[in-house]
Motif scaffolding. Structure first.
Motif, PDB file in Angstrom:
ATOM      1  N   THR A   2       0.824  -1.202   0.000  1.00 41.11           N
ATOM      2  CA  THR A   2       0.000   0.000   0.000  1.00 41.11           C
ATOM      3  C   THR A   2       0.856   1.249   0.000  1.00 41.11           C
ATOM      4  OG1 THR A   2      -1.783  -1.097   1.179  1.00 41.11           O
ATOM      5  CG2 THR A   2      -1.741   1.286   1.278  1.00 41.11           C
ATOM      6  N   LYS A   3       0.545   2.113  -0.921  1.00 42.93           N
ATOM      7  CA  LYS A   3       1.243   3.393  -0.982  1.00 42.93           C
ATOM      8  C   LYS A   3       0.376   4.421  -0.299  1.00 42.93           C
ATOM      9  CE  LYS A   3       3.074   6.621  -4.439  1.00 42.93           C
ATOM     10  NZ  LYS A   3       3.200   6.865  -5.884  1.00 42.93           N
ATOM     11  N   SER A   4       0.858   4.993   0.779  1.00 41.10           N
ATOM     12  CA  SER A   4       0.069   5.942   1.548  1.00 41.10           C
ATOM     13  C   SER A   4       0.423   7.355   1.162  1.00 41.10           C
ATOM     14  CB  SER A   4       0.309   5.742   3.047  1.00 41.10           C
ATOM     15  OG  SER A   4      -0.130   4.469   3.427  1.00 41.10           O
ATOM     16  N   SER A   5      -0.563   8.215   1.277  1.00 44.66           N
ATOM     17  CA  SER A   5      -0.319   9.625   1.038  1.00 44.66           C
ATOM     18  C   SER A   5       0.544  10.180   2.151  1.00 44.66           C
ATOM     19  CB  SER A   5      -1.655  10.374   0.998  1.00 44.66           C
ATOM     20  OG  SER A   5      -1.464  11.738   0.832  1.00 44.66           O
ATOM     21  N   GLU A 113     -15.852   3.276   1.762  1.00 45.78           N
ATOM     22  CA  GLU A 113     -15.099   2.334   0.930  1.00 45.78           C
ATOM     23  C   GLU A 113     -15.737   0.949   0.966  1.00 45.78           C
ATOM     24  OE1 GLU A 113     -10.596   0.405   0.496  1.00 45.78           O
ATOM     25  OE2 GLU A 113     -11.116   1.603   2.256  1.00 45.78           O
ATOM     26  N   GLN A 137     -11.082   5.828  -1.106  1.00 44.37           N
ATOM     27  CA  GLN A 137      -9.727   5.359  -0.791  1.00 44.37           C
ATOM     28  C   GLN A 137      -8.739   6.519  -0.781  1.00 44.37           C
ATOM     29  OE1 GLN A 137      -9.791   2.558  -4.005  1.00 44.37           O
ATOM     30  NE2 GLN A 137     -10.284   0.821  -2.680  1.00 44.37           N
ATOM     31  N   ARG A 138      -8.887   7.429  -1.722  1.00 46.63           N
ATOM     32  CA  ARG A 138      -8.017   8.615  -1.769  1.00 46.63           C
ATOM     33  C   ARG A 138      -8.104   9.410  -0.471  1.00 46.63           C
ATOM     34  NH1 ARG A 138     -10.425  12.978  -5.521  1.00 46.63           N
ATOM     35  NH2 ARG A 138     -11.727  13.175  -3.664  1.00 46.63           N
ATOM     36  N   GLN A 140      -8.611   8.429   2.381  1.00 45.82           N
ATOM     37  CA  GLN A 140      -7.948   7.720   3.485  1.00 45.82           C
ATOM     38  C   GLN A 140      -6.437   7.658   3.283  1.00 45.82           C
ATOM     39  OE1 GLN A 140     -10.158   3.991   4.864  1.00 45.82           O
ATOM     40  NE2 GLN A 140     -11.111   4.372   2.886  1.00 45.82           N
ATOM     41  N   LYS A 142      -5.032   6.092   0.761  1.00 49.63           N
ATOM     42  CA  LYS A 142      -4.710   4.824   0.093  1.00 49.63           C
ATOM     43  C   LYS A 142      -4.496   5.093  -1.396  1.00 49.63           C
ATOM     44  CE  LYS A 142      -7.326   1.873   3.301  1.00 49.63           C
ATOM     45  NZ  LYS A 142      -8.429   0.873   3.391  1.00 49.63           N
ATOM     46  N   ASP A 144      -2.393   3.843  -3.792  1.00 48.22           N
ATOM     47  CA  ASP A 144      -2.333   2.731  -4.742  1.00 48.22           C
ATOM     48  C   ASP A 144      -3.716   2.162  -5.029  1.00 48.22           C
ATOM     49  OD1 ASP A 144       0.344   2.797  -5.266  1.00 48.22           O
ATOM     50  OD2 ASP A 144       0.886   1.273  -3.804  1.00 48.22           O
ATOM     51  N   GLU A 145      -4.495   1.930  -3.966  1.00 48.79           N
ATOM     52  CA  GLU A 145      -5.835   1.370  -4.148  1.00 48.79           C
ATOM     53  C   GLU A 145      -6.714   2.317  -4.961  1.00 48.79           C
ATOM     54  OE1 GLU A 145      -4.124   1.419  -1.374  1.00 48.79           O
ATOM     55  OE2 GLU A 145      -4.553  -0.290  -0.062  1.00 48.79           O
ATOM     56  N   LYS A 423       8.704   5.868   0.977  1.00 52.21           N
ATOM     57  CA  LYS A 423       7.516   5.043   0.748  1.00 52.21           C
ATOM     58  C   LYS A 423       7.858   3.587   0.471  1.00 52.21           C
ATOM     59  CE  LYS A 423       4.799   8.832  -1.210  1.00 52.21           C
ATOM     60  NZ  LYS A 423       4.324   9.410  -2.472  1.00 52.21           N
TER      61      LYS A 423
END
Length: 631
Positions: A2-5, A113, A137-138, A140, A142, A144-145, A423
């Motif tokens: 998971t790539k997080s902001s 979500e 998802q954005r 949150q 998230k 990548d999702e 990341k």
């Protein structure tokens, strides 16, 4: 993975209002079946007749009603309509989707979500559902999702405009400027007659420091609008002010104020441009103060209030009314803390990361850390990587302009390049001191890719990555880039802390520490305590530059920096104001200072506010003494 902001650091400039404003709106006003004659999946009993007392038309009417309530900002009413459908048909995908949008409207993004994903599983061929899932998802973090969900929508319908609107917003939120502008450019292609399409592109261009492009998008928005709305004219005025084109800024601001005399963005830009154009004019300052105070006395939304109060504080400071200035800055920060956009921001995340790094950076940890082979300048590169760091408001933007003026230097201004390394560094910061060579090489490759994408001329110039608060990741830099050089900008701690408190930064996880003097001082203390631990434990190659020396004798302070970088003196560095105006892409709050000749009035500025600063001076005292300043 998971790539997080990331928590937003000082990588973005202060808020200009360029992004179109407005409350929550779903990606589509209505769920799919609400806009047509039939729902997207058969309802129970369609073949045999509707359930007793509830017809197919009743369900469609309820969907239309719920969608209309949601679009009008009445989520509770929308939820009741959806609930009525679900009592009859518990797996109706449109009703589930609508309930998910209600949760999104209320800020419950995790629940949104879950519900929208359930709806997408039941009706997988509707792009609007996937876009809304991406939005949940954005919101949150998230990333990548969200990108996967947006990609599903694009596969279904490549000409779906809201896909590009929302994916562009995700990229803009994460400072992926090129991707944001590409998506908003596609939005313009699909909706060329809508002014909002151009304003999205203008917002992204502004964030990228492409102010001339932003101005052009604003003018295209005016043409698409078929008139001259005050909001667009106000944004155009702000863009010209950022470019130093003060007459144009004043002209557009006054046009906006003709129809909206209390427009906060236009009024702030009008006052600031006039103040910059006619410096130290006491009569003008009194006029501007009276105009802004009359507006500030009335009711204002928090986003508008912070703009007016920020400018009022600067005006009073120039007038020498420091008590009134401080009161305005306090009010500015108080109203900033009320912004709706901050409701889901983790205010302790950035300072928590600093505390975690402090916990890890110990003599025992360093004694046990993995030993990596030495590494030199990357083959083919003109120089080793250089990082320009320092506490915000310590003169990093001035130093950026000075160094970037040298023909052998390229400064990349406040782009989150190191974030890409963080990341993908599994377990960071816990794994920092157990890093192995294979992982180090992978991390280096990621950084080179990021910096090239940002336009770095690695083969031809000394490239400097300027991001002030990267100083908290000096350990990461030292481990991944042991050959790196670091330039540390220093300024009197009290001046740094006061200036941060007075600045209307874009509010994010790092900058929220500046909403009080106490928070600003505590943040300074933790950041510099960590820095000193790094200096004591790791072999950092650092050149210090003091702001006070820089404004007193530029050459004497800069020449050692150029020697440190392996460069000779060049007269171009002597006129940073000219270079800043020619460069035209200053994205930090200091843009109005560095586009004028160097001045020394900001040194020892804190003494004008000594009474207000007194409670925090004990926190700063150890750093003041260690750095050789005085209280």
């Amino acid at each position: 993975m998971t790539k997080s902001s990331p928590p937003k650091g000082p990588g973005k400039p202060f808020q200009t209002g360029l992004a179109p404003q407005g409350g929550f709106r779903p990606t589509v006003g209505l769920p799919p079946s609400a806009g047509g004659a039939r729902p997207t999946v058969p309802l129970p009993g369609m073949a045999r007749g509707a359930p007793a007392g509830v017809s197919k038309d009743d369900i469609i009417r309820l969907l239309k009603l719920g969608g209309a309530h949601l679009a009008a900002g009445r989520p509770d009413h929308a939820a009741k309509a959806a609930a009525a459908i679900l009592q009859v048909e518990p797996k109706n995908p449109d009703a589930i989707h609508l309930i998910g949008l209600v949760a999104l409207a209320k800020g419950d993004t995790a629940k949104a979500e879950q519900l929208i994903a359930a709806a997408a599983a039941l009706m997988p061929h509707h792009p609007n559902v996937w876009v809304n899932l991406g939005n949940a998802q954005r919101d949150q973090g998230k990333v990548d999702e969200a990108l996967i969900a947006y990609r599903r929508a694009e596969t279904i319908d490549p000409a779906y405009p809201d896909l590009y609107l929302n994916r562009g917003q995700l990229h803009q939120d994460n400072s992926d400027h090129a991707d944001a502008m590409e998506n908003f450019g596609r939005l313009i292609e699909l909706k060329p007659d809508e002014a909002s399409s151009y304003m999205r592109a203008a917002s992204a261009a502004n964030d990228a420091g492409l102010f001339r492009e932003a101005a052009e998008y604003c003018k295209q928005a005016l043409q698409a609008q078929g008139g001259e709305p005050a909001q667009i004219m106000a944004i155009l005025a702000t863009t010209h002010e950022r470019l130093g084109e003060l007459d144009e800024a004043i002209r557009w601001a006054e046009k906006a104020l003709e129809t909206q005399p209390k427009d906060a963005g236009a009024l702030r830009t009008w006052a600031k441009a006039r103040r910059r154009k006619d410096k130290k004019n006491k009569a003008l300052l009194a006029e501007l103060r009276a105009r802004l105070e009359s507006v500030a006395a009335g009711p204002m939304r928090a986003p508008d209030a912070r703009l007016i109060l920020s400018e009022l504080g600067q005006i009073c400071d120039e007038m020498g009314d420091f008590e009134a200035a401080f009161a305005h800055f306090e009010q500015m920060n108080r109203r900033t803390s009320e912004l709706k956009s901050l409701e889901r921001v983790d205010r302790g995340k950035f300072i928590g990361e600093v505390e975690e790094l402090l916990r890890l950076a110990t003599e025992e940890t360093v004694r046990r850390m993995s030993v990596l082979p030495g590494i030199g300048k990357e083959p083919g590169h003109a120089a080793a990587p250089v990082f320009l760091v320092g506490f915000p408001r310590s003169g990093t933007t001035l130093l950026d302009q000075i160094l970037d003026a040298h023909p052998g230097v390229q400064v990349l201004e406040e782009l989150p390049l190191l974030n890409a390394v963080k990341k993908i560094f599994h377990g960071y910061p816990e794994t920092l001191f157990t890093l192995d060579e294979a992982e180090r090489l992978r991390l280096r490759d990621v950084y080179w890719s990021e910096i090239r994408e940002a336009g770095a001329d690695l083969e031809g110039k000394v490239v400097i990555d300027k991001m002030p608060l990267n100083m908290v990741h000096a350990g990461l830099i030292a481990r991944v880039f042991p050959e790196a050089k670091m330039i540390l900008a220093l300024r009197h701690p009290a001046d740094c802390v006061l200036s941060c408190f007075m600045q209307d930064f874009v509010p994010n996880g790092a900058m929220l520490n500046f909403l009080t003097l106490e928070g600003s001082a505590r943040f300074y203390d933790r950041v510099f305590t960590l820095w000193e631990q790094y200096r004591a434990l790791l072999p950092l190659n650092v050149q210090e530059v003091r702001y006070e020396n820089l404004v007193a004798d530029l050459r004497a302070e800069v020449e050692p920096v150029l020697d440190f970088l392996g460069l000779g003196w060049n007269d171009a560095v002597s006129d940073p104001a000219a270079h800043a105006l020619q460069r035209g892409t200053i994205r930090t709050p200091s843009y109005s200072q560095v586009t004028q000749p160097i001045y020394s009035s900001s040194t020892e500025r804190w003494r004008h506010y000594e009474a207000q600063m007194r409670p925090v001076l004990p926190v700063l005292a150890p750093h003041v003494e260690r750095l050789g300043y005085s209280l």
